[in-house]
Design an enzyme around this catalytic site. Sequence first.
Site, PDB file in Angstrom:
ATOM      1  NE  ARG A 270      -1.538  -0.029  -3.672  1.00 55.22           N
ATOM      2  CZ  ARG A 270      -1.178   1.171  -4.050  1.00 55.22           C
ATOM      3  NH1 ARG A 270      -1.787   1.777  -5.058  1.00 55.22           N
ATOM      4  NH2 ARG A 270      -0.175   1.811  -3.470  1.00 55.22           N
ATOM      5  N   GLY A 271      -3.344   1.547  -0.998  1.00 58.04           N
ATOM      6  CA  GLY A 271      -2.971   2.957  -0.879  1.00 58.04           C
ATOM      7  C   GLY A 271      -3.890   3.560   0.178  1.00 58.04           C
TER       8      GLY A 271
ATOM      9  NE  ARG B 101      -3.037  -3.649   3.515  1.00 57.10           N
ATOM     10  CZ  ARG B 101      -2.234  -3.057   2.624  1.00 57.10           C
ATOM     11  NH1 ARG B 101      -2.744  -2.364   1.624  1.00 57.10           N
ATOM     12  NH2 ARG B 101      -0.930  -3.164   2.737  1.00 57.10           N
TER      13      ARG B 101
ATOM     14  CD  GLN C 296       2.767  -2.520  -3.469  1.00 58.64           C
ATOM     15  OE1 GLN C 296       3.926  -2.905  -3.650  1.00 58.64           O
ATOM     16  NE2 GLN C 296       2.091  -2.845  -2.392  1.00 58.64           N
TER      17      GLN C 296
ATOM     18  CG  ASP D  64       0.403   3.306   4.197  1.00 62.05           C
ATOM     19  OD1 ASP D  64       1.423   3.462   3.507  1.00 62.05           O
ATOM     20  OD2 ASP D  64      -0.636   2.771   3.778  1.00 62.05           O
TER      21      ASP D  64
ATOM     22  CG  ASN E 180       5.116   5.269   2.256  1.00 58.67           C
ATOM     23  OD1 ASN E 180       3.908   5.213   2.031  1.00 58.67           O
ATOM     24  ND2 ASN E 180       6.001   5.304   1.271  1.00 58.67           N
TER      25      ASN E 180
HETATM   26  O1  MRU Z   1       0.515  -1.860   0.705  1.00 61.41           O
HETATM   27  P1  MRU Z   1       0.028  -0.660  -0.041  1.00 61.41           P
HETATM   28  O2  MRU Z   1       0.181  -0.775  -1.517  1.00 61.41           O
HETATM   29  O3  MRU Z   1      -1.377  -0.272   0.363  1.00 61.41           O
HETATM   30  O4  MRU Z   1       0.987   0.511   0.442  1.00 61.41           O
HETATM   31  C1  MRU Z   1       0.744   1.801  -0.054  1.00 61.41           C
HETATM   32  C2  MRU Z   1       1.752   2.805   0.361  1.00 61.41           C
HETATM   33  O5  MRU Z   1       2.659   2.529   1.110  1.00 61.41           O
HETATM   34  C3  MRU Z   1       1.533   4.207  -0.134  1.00 61.41           C
HETATM   35  O6  MRU Z   1       2.741   4.875  -0.287  1.00 61.41           O
HETATM   36  C4  MRU Z   1       0.675   4.975   0.885  1.00 61.41           C
HETATM   37  O7  MRU Z   1      -0.472   4.271   1.207  1.00 61.41           O
HETATM   38  C5  MRU Z   1       0.307   6.317   0.388  1.00 61.41           C
HETATM   39  S1  MRU Z   1      -0.853   6.272  -0.930  1.00 61.41           S
HETATM   40  C6  MRU Z   1      -1.211   7.868  -1.323  1.00 61.41           C
END
Ligand code: MRU
Length: 341
Positions: free
Chosen positions: A51-52, A84, A192, A233, A243
Amino acid sequence: MPSPRNIEWIGPAATGHLRLLDQTRLPNEVVYLDCRDVAALWSAIRRLVVRGAPAIGVAAAYGCVLGAQRNEFDRAADYLATSRPTAVNLFWAIDRMRRVQPCTPQALLDEAVKIHEEDAAMCVAIGKHALPLLQRRAGASPAPRPIGVLTHCNAGALATGGIGTATAPMYLAHEQGVRLAVFADETRPLLQGARLTAFELQAAGIDVTLICDNMAGQVLREGRIDLVITGADRIAANGDAANKIGTYALAVVAKHHGVPFYVAAPSSTFDMAIPEGSHIPIEQRAAEEITEGFGTRTAPQGVKTYSPAFDVTPHGLITAIITEKGVIQPVDAARVKAVLG
Ligand code: MRU
C-alpha cells in the site's frame, strides 16, 4: 531505511514472480507474500499487503509481467486497475506499461524495474528539496530543541520504492545529524502510522512518538510541532491533494496554529487531467475495518458505518508541495504547471 524490502521481483521475466513484504502483518511479523499470478497481486493490493501510492504503482507494474507470462497482458492491466481507486500512481504505472513494445515479459520487466528505480530516485530528490524547509525550522526553533514534525499514515519507505516521500527529508536530516522529534498519528482505522511509520522510523533510529489521531490538535496547541508533512495519493491540477483520511482535519488544525503544512509527492501522484480535488474518487472501505479491526469487535453488531479511506485537502491549506522536480509554493494551478512542466 527499514531492512526488509517491500517489493522484489524474484527470478527471470518469463517464469519469475513478485515478492511482497506483507504490511498487514507488521510490526509483529516480517512475512513475505509471493504473488505468482495477477489475482494474488490484485487481492494483495486490495488487502493493503502492499500500500502507499507509489508502492501500489510499482507493484502493479510488476503485476503486468505476471499477466504477460500467460499471454494476458491487457486483461491483467485492466484487472489491476480495479484494485484500488484513489492512488493515481496505479493508473500512471499501468498506462506506462501499456506503452511498452514489444509486450514481452522481458521488456515489461525492464520497464517495471525502471519504474521502481525511478521511484527510489524521486524519493531522494524529494528529500533533498524538502530538507531546507526542515532546516529553516531548525534555525527558527530555539536551540537545542529538536525539530518537531507531525506526520499522518505512512508515506515512508514501506509506501514507495525508496526512502519514502514525507519521510525522505527525515532520513536525510537524521543522516546529517539534525535532531528530529517526529510525532506519528496512529491513523485509524488500519493504523498505518502505528504499525508502519512508527516501525520504520524506530528501526532507522529516528526519534518517533506515537499519538492517537485525536491527540494531534493538542500536540499542536502545546507548540511541539514545527511542521506537518504528509504524502498524497492523488493531486489535482490546482494542488488539491487526496491523502489518508484525517489529513484534511490535520491541515485545518495546523493552519489554525500557524504551523506549515507540507505535502511530499512525486510527479507520478499528480493527475493533471482533473482541475480540482472534487474529481478525485474516494475509496470506501469495509465496515468491519471500523467495527472489528484486527479481529476484535469494538462496536455493536449491525451499527451503520461510513468509511472513506481518503480525504482531500484544499490547496489553500497546503503551504507547499514538495516534488522531485522542485517545491510548489504557493500551491495553485499556475505554480503546479510551472514546476511539473
Ligand atoms: O490506504 P493506504 O495505506 O494505501 O494509504 C496511503 C496513504 O495515504 C499515503 O499517505 C500515500 O499513499 C502516500 S505514500 C508515499
